[in-house]
Motif scaffolding. Structure first.
Motif, PDB file in Angstrom:
ATOM      1  N   SER A  76      44.640  44.244  42.158  1.00  0.00           N
ATOM      2  CA  SER A  76      44.644  43.458  40.923  1.00  0.00           C
ATOM      3  C   SER A  76      45.171  42.059  41.209  1.00  0.00           C
ATOM      4  O   SER A  76      46.002  41.862  42.105  1.00  0.00           O
ATOM      5  CB  SER A  76      45.494  44.143  39.854  1.00  0.00           C
ATOM      6  N   ARG A  95      40.602  42.797  37.758  1.00  0.00           N
ATOM      7  CA  ARG A  95      40.882  44.189  38.113  1.00  0.00           C
ATOM      8  C   ARG A  95      40.862  44.420  39.612  1.00  0.00           C
ATOM      9  O   ARG A  95      41.612  45.236  40.120  1.00  0.00           O
ATOM     10  CB  ARG A  95      39.883  45.117  37.428  1.00  0.00           C
ATOM     11  N   ASP A  96      39.977  43.716  40.320  1.00  0.00           N
ATOM     12  CA  ASP A  96      39.913  43.911  41.767  1.00  0.00           C
ATOM     13  C   ASP A  96      39.471  42.634  42.461  1.00  0.00           C
ATOM     14  O   ASP A  96      38.303  42.248  42.398  1.00  0.00           O
ATOM     15  CB  ASP A  96      38.962  45.064  42.110  1.00  0.00           C
ATOM     16  N   SER A 108      48.871  46.389  43.387  1.00  0.00           N
ATOM     17  CA  SER A 108      48.103  47.607  43.628  1.00  0.00           C
ATOM     18  C   SER A 108      48.911  48.796  43.139  1.00  0.00           C
ATOM     19  O   SER A 108      50.105  48.888  43.439  1.00  0.00           O
ATOM     20  CB  SER A 108      47.794  47.752  45.122  1.00  0.00           C
ATOM     21  N   GLN A 109      48.274  49.669  42.379  1.00  0.00           N
ATOM     22  CA  GLN A 109      48.900  50.888  41.869  1.00  0.00           C
ATOM     23  C   GLN A 109      50.223  50.593  41.172  1.00  0.00           C
ATOM     24  O   GLN A 109      51.220  51.282  41.362  1.00  0.00           O
ATOM     25  CB  GLN A 109      49.081  51.907  42.993  1.00  0.00           C
ATOM     26  N   GLY A 110      50.250  49.554  40.374  1.00  0.00           N
ATOM     27  CA  GLY A 110      51.435  49.202  39.608  1.00  0.00           C
ATOM     28  C   GLY A 110      52.537  48.523  40.396  1.00  0.00           C
ATOM     29  O   GLY A 110      53.600  48.221  39.846  1.00  0.00           O
ATOM     30  N   LYS A 111      52.326  48.243  41.665  1.00  0.00           N
ATOM     31  CA  LYS A 111      53.336  47.579  42.481  1.00  0.00           C
ATOM     32  C   LYS A 111      52.910  46.154  42.794  1.00  0.00           C
ATOM     33  O   LYS A 111      51.746  45.902  43.099  1.00  0.00           O
ATOM     34  CB  LYS A 111      53.547  48.326  43.793  1.00  0.00           C
TER      35      LYS A 111
END
Length: 195
Positions: free
Chosen positions: A83, A111-112, A178-181
């Motif tokens: 992200s 988003r990506d 990435s993945q909330g981090k």
């Protein structure tokens, strides 16, 4: 050059290719970028860090030649989806005003970032120069490690800019995650003056 810098450079190039009609853009015959500055803005333990970034001359002329060098590192492999949250602010009457996201330009959440890169440089295609010459990656995944772009020459072509992005002082913050981090954070400041 670390993953975050690579994404920043590629997103900048991608945004310069967007259709003018969508944003009420105008062709910039000549512009100057002055006072370019940068800093990391993430926590001390974020894995992706820009260590050095130099650009010259100051002011940077568009169109015109630019010399840039950079170095950075990532302690983790950076894989899709990555992200990218961008906050763009413009100084108006002494106050910093957040520019909204208008058709994926401005203060936007992507988003990506890997998808953005793939749109610009399709998989299977060689990385553009000078990345190719120095063996630097230009698409996901980016392996953990250190990356260096030696002083390299670039040509900045004429470009189309939205009417609201042609003159003024700007601040941009990009947060890669990435993945909330949070994986990295970079702040840029600059002034744009166009004809």
């Amino acid at each position: 050059m670390d993953r975050f810098l690579t994404v920043s450079v590629i997103v900048s190039v991608l945004l310069s290719q967007i259709n003018c009609d969508s944003f009420q853009m105008r062709r910039v015959k000549y512009a100057k970028v002055l006072g370019f500055d940068w800093q990391n803005c993430g926590q001390p333990d974020v894995p992706a860090v820009l260590k050095t970034l130099t650009v010259s001359p100051d002011p940077i002329a568009i169109p015109g030649d630019l010399k840039a060098s950079a170095s950075g590192s990532t302690s983790v492999e950076l894989v899709a989806p990555l992200s990218l949250n961008v906050t763009l602010e413009k100084e108006v009457a002494g106050f910093w005003v957040k520019v909204p996201c208008l058709e994926e330009l401005g203060s936007c959440h992507y988003r990506d970032a890997c998808d953005l890169i793939n749109q610009l440089i399709p998989p299977g295609q060689d990385c553009p120069e000078p990345l190719h010459t120095y063996g630097l990656p230009c698409r996901c995944p980016f392996k953990a490690g250190s990356y260096t772009l030696p002083p390299s020459d670039f040509y900045l072509p004429y470009m189309d800019l939205p009417y609201w992005l042609t003159n003024g002082n700007y601040r941009v913050q990009g947060v890669l995650g990435s993945q909330g981090k949070e994986l990295g954070c970079l702040k840029l400041s600059l002034s744009i003056h166009s004809d």
